[in-house]
Design a protein around this motif. Sequence first.
Motif, PDB file in Angstrom:
ATOM      1  N   PHE A 140       6.037  10.577   6.372  1.00 51.31           N
ATOM      2  CA  PHE A 140       6.349   9.384   5.593  1.00 51.31           C
ATOM      3  C   PHE A 140       5.480   9.358   4.354  1.00 51.31           C
ATOM      4  O   PHE A 140       4.276   9.592   4.424  1.00 51.31           O
ATOM      5  N   LYS A 141       6.107   9.086   3.226  1.00 45.98           N
ATOM      6  CA  LYS A 141       5.388   8.900   1.974  1.00 45.98           C
ATOM      7  C   LYS A 141       6.106   7.773   1.255  1.00 45.98           C
ATOM      8  O   LYS A 141       7.229   7.938   0.794  1.00 45.98           O
ATOM      9  N   GLY A 142       5.449   6.627   1.217  1.00 47.16           N
ATOM     10  CA  GLY A 142       6.087   5.462   0.623  1.00 47.16           C
ATOM     11  C   GLY A 142       5.201   4.247   0.736  1.00 47.16           C
ATOM     12  O   GLY A 142       3.988   4.357   0.845  1.00 47.16           O
ATOM     13  N   TRP A 143       5.835   3.088   0.767  1.00 46.47           N
ATOM     14  CA  TRP A 143       5.114   1.814   0.713  1.00 46.47           C
ATOM     15  C   TRP A 143       5.194   1.073   2.028  1.00 46.47           C
ATOM     16  O   TRP A 143       6.248   1.015   2.660  1.00 46.47           O
ATOM     17  N   LEU A 144       4.056   0.474   2.410  1.00 40.44           N
ATOM     18  CA  LEU A 144       3.989  -0.482   3.509  1.00 40.44           C
ATOM     19  C   LEU A 144       3.710  -1.838   2.871  1.00 40.44           C
ATOM     20  O   LEU A 144       2.847  -1.942   1.985  1.00 40.44           O
ATOM     21  N   PHE A 145       4.423  -2.855   3.301  1.00 40.62           N
ATOM     22  CA  PHE A 145       4.256  -4.195   2.741  1.00 40.62           C
ATOM     23  C   PHE A 145       3.825  -5.177   3.829  1.00 40.62           C
ATOM     24  O   PHE A 145       4.410  -5.195   4.912  1.00 40.62           O
ATOM     25  N   ALA A 148       0.856  -1.186   0.000  1.00 41.10           N
ATOM     26  CA  ALA A 148       0.000   0.000   0.000  1.00 41.10           C
ATOM     27  C   ALA A 148       0.894   1.238   0.000  1.00 41.10           C
ATOM     28  O   ALA A 148       1.786   1.365   0.842  1.00 41.10           O
ATOM     29  N   LYS A 149       0.635   2.127  -0.946  1.00 43.95           N
ATOM     30  CA  LYS A 149       1.353   3.405  -0.974  1.00 43.95           C
ATOM     31  C   LYS A 149       0.580   4.355  -0.076  1.00 43.95           C
ATOM     32  O   LYS A 149      -0.598   4.610  -0.301  1.00 43.95           O
ATOM     33  N   VAL A 150       1.268   4.837   0.967  1.00 45.36           N
ATOM     34  CA  VAL A 150       0.599   5.678   1.957  1.00 45.36           C
ATOM     35  C   VAL A 150       1.346   6.997   2.161  1.00 45.36           C
ATOM     36  O   VAL A 150       2.529   7.117   1.848  1.00 45.36           O
ATOM     37  N   LYS A 151       0.587   7.927   2.703  1.00 50.47           N
ATOM     38  CA  LYS A 151       1.182   9.198   3.127  1.00 50.47           C
ATOM     39  C   LYS A 151       0.745   9.399   4.569  1.00 50.47           C
ATOM     40  O   LYS A 151      -0.447   9.393   4.865  1.00 50.47           O
ATOM     41  N   ILE A 152       1.715   9.538   5.466  1.00 49.67           N
ATOM     42  CA  ILE A 152       1.425   9.749   6.880  1.00 49.67           C
ATOM     43  C   ILE A 152       1.853  11.165   7.235  1.00 49.67           C
ATOM     44  O   ILE A 152       2.992  11.562   6.966  1.00 49.67           O
TER      45      ILE A 152
END
Length: 158
Positions: free
Chosen positions: A129-134, A117-121
């Motif tokens: 944080f702007k990137g991927w959670l796996f 999931a590409k997320v922005k926190i």
Amino acid sequence: MPRILFIVALFLSAVLAGCQQNEQKPPLKIDAAKSHVTKKGTTVVVPPSAKNAWKAVKIAVIDKANIKETVYTIPIGSSISIPESSMNIEVEAFLPAFIMEGSVMTTSSNELKNPGAKVKITEKGNIIFKGWLFARFPTNTFMHPSYGFTLVDAVPAK
């Protein structure tokens, strides 16, 4: 005697060279907000079949101070605010079988082979944080001093 002088000179040059190599460099500073960041020039392609197959993701938020984990279901393309914090999580995209082909990030199928999931926190409006959670590699996720974030699952559209 010349042989002893040669050995002493060789020894002294080795010691001096060793002293120069022991200079300590400052530790490498890593900006957590830029870790796992999608590099410029990359493109995320979510095929229509994947877009229509999944409606939300489940992200676990670990409150380290209270030793509490809460799983939030976040619709893809939407965001939520984390209660009792100033943090917000936005899910920008979901790829059930994440692959990277050159500069294109896409999915190889609709099966949960490598869910990402590409997320922005954000915290207090600032992107942290702007990137991927796996889901399959939770140790590679972004870690905050007070919270941890992990992709847990995906919710099918049907």
